[in-house]
Design a protein around this motif. Structure first.
Motif, short mmCIF file in Angstrom:
data_model
loop_
_atom_site.label_atom_id
_atom_site.label_comp_id
_atom_site.label_asym_id
_atom_site.label_seq_id
_atom_site.Cartn_x
_atom_site.Cartn_y
_atom_site.Cartn_z
N LYS A 16 8.24 10.21 9.97
CA LYS A 16 7.30 10.92 10.83
C LYS A 16 6.06 11.25 10.00
CE LYS A 16 7.03 15.00 13.80
NZ LYS A 16 6.00 14.64 14.61
N VAL A 17 4.92 10.85 10.51
CA VAL A 17 3.66 11.07 9.81
C VAL A 17 2.84 12.06 10.63
CG1 VAL A 17 1.55 9.96 8.99
CG2 VAL A 17 3.72 8.72 8.93
N ASP A 18 2.40 13.12 9.95
CA ASP A 18 1.62 14.15 10.65
C ASP A 18 0.20 13.71 10.92
OD1 ASP A 18 3.79 15.90 10.78
OD2 ASP A 18 3.34 16.71 8.80
N GLU A 23 -6.70 5.13 5.25
CA GLU A 23 -6.00 4.49 4.14
C GLU A 23 -4.61 4.02 4.57
OE1 GLU A 23 -4.34 5.50 -0.35
OE2 GLU A 23 -5.50 7.01 0.73
N LEU A 24 -3.89 4.85 5.31
CA LEU A 24 -2.57 4.49 5.79
C LEU A 24 -2.64 3.28 6.73
CD1 LEU A 24 0.47 5.01 6.01
CD2 LEU A 24 -0.04 6.65 7.85
N LYS A 25 -3.61 3.30 7.64
CA LYS A 25 -3.76 2.17 8.56
C LYS A 25 -4.06 0.88 7.80
CE LYS A 25 -6.73 4.43 11.18
NZ LYS A 25 -7.74 4.68 12.24
N ASN A 26 -4.91 0.97 6.77
CA ASN A 26 -5.22 -0.21 5.96
C ASN A 26 -4.00 -0.71 5.20
OD1 ASN A 26 -7.86 -0.22 6.81
ND2 ASN A 26 -8.62 0.92 5.03
N VAL A 28 -0.81 -0.34 6.06
CA VAL A 28 0.11 -0.95 7.02
C VAL A 28 -0.39 -2.32 7.45
CG1 VAL A 28 1.05 -0.74 9.36
CG2 VAL A 28 1.06 1.24 7.85
N THR A 29 -1.68 -2.42 7.70
CA THR A 29 -2.26 -3.72 8.08
C THR A 29 -2.08 -4.74 6.97
OG1 THR A 29 -3.90 -2.60 9.46
CG2 THR A 29 -4.37 -4.87 8.84
N GLN A 30 -2.31 -4.34 5.73
CA GLN A 30 -2.15 -5.25 4.60
C GLN A 30 -0.69 -5.68 4.45
OE1 GLN A 30 -4.87 -6.42 2.73
NE2 GLN A 30 -3.29 -7.90 2.25
N LYS A 31 0.25 -4.76 4.64
CA LYS A 31 1.67 -5.10 4.57
C LYS A 31 2.04 -6.11 5.64
CE LYS A 31 3.60 -2.75 1.25
NZ LYS A 31 4.23 -3.40 0.12
N VAL A 32 1.51 -5.93 6.84
CA VAL A 32 1.79 -6.88 7.93
C VAL A 32 1.25 -8.25 7.55
CG1 VAL A 32 1.25 -7.47 10.32
CG2 VAL A 32 1.93 -5.15 9.74
N ILE A 33 0.03 -8.30 7.01
CA ILE A 33 -0.57 -9.57 6.61
C ILE A 33 0.25 -10.23 5.50
CG2 ILE A 33 -2.59 -10.63 5.49
CD1 ILE A 33 -4.28 -8.47 6.98
N ASP A 34 0.68 -9.44 4.52
CA ASP A 34 1.37 -9.98 3.35
C ASP A 34 2.84 -10.30 3.59
OD1 ASP A 34 -0.98 -9.71 1.94
OD2 ASP A 34 -0.39 -7.82 0.98
N GLU A 35 3.52 -9.49 4.41
CA GLU A 35 4.97 -9.62 4.49
C GLU A 35 5.52 -10.02 5.86
OE1 GLU A 35 6.84 -6.17 2.82
OE2 GLU A 35 5.50 -6.19 1.09
N SER A 90 -10.92 -6.10 6.57
CA SER A 90 -12.15 -6.22 5.79
C SER A 90 -13.27 -5.37 6.42
CB SER A 90 -12.58 -7.67 5.67
OG SER A 90 -12.86 -8.23 6.93
N SER A 91 -13.27 -5.27 7.73
CA SER A 91 -14.26 -4.44 8.41
C SER A 91 -14.03 -2.96 8.08
CB SER A 91 -14.19 -4.66 9.92
OG SER A 91 -15.03 -3.77 10.58
N ALA A 92 -12.79 -2.55 8.09
CA ALA A 92 -12.47 -1.15 7.76
C ALA A 92 -12.81 -0.84 6.31
CB ALA A 92 -10.99 -0.88 8.03
#
Length: 100
Positions: A16-18, A23-26, A28-35, A90-92
């Motif tokens: 659960k994230v308050d 930074e967190l969104k970036n 997660v996005t990078q993890k999705v791209i990489d993994e 990259s936009s973010a």
């Protein structure tokens, strides 16, 4: 309660994230791209190769479907999804460095 319910509840509490930061969104996005994307690309490419190999034994619409439509559709969707994620990341990043 069952052991499964305890595990489920503890997992939900742990993740659960308050506040969701940029930074967190970036990350997660990078993890999705990489993994996540590479195995999906591999499965999609394998499936497309198999149905393309079957296309010559088909006739009519099924030959077009297996040889062109399905492979193009599947691989195109995965490529478009990856394109959007990469460019949103990259936009973010560009927006973060501009405002900083």
């Amino acid at each position: 309660m069952s052991k499964w319910t305890d595990i489920r509840d503890n997992t939900v509490k742990t993740f659960k994230v308050d506040t969701v930061t940029e930074e967190l969104k970036n990350k997660v996005t990078q993890k999705v791209i990489d993994e996540v994307i590479p195995p999906i690309e591999e499965v999609t490419d394998n499936f497309a190769e198999q149905i393309k190999a079957q296309a010559p034994s088909e006739s009519g619409w099924c030959r077009i479907r297996d040889g062109i439509v399905l492979p193009l559709l599947l691989q195109g969707c995965v490529a478009a999804f990856k394109f959007v994620l990469v460019h949103s990341l990259s936009s973010a990043t560009a927006n973060t460095t501009t405002t900083a």
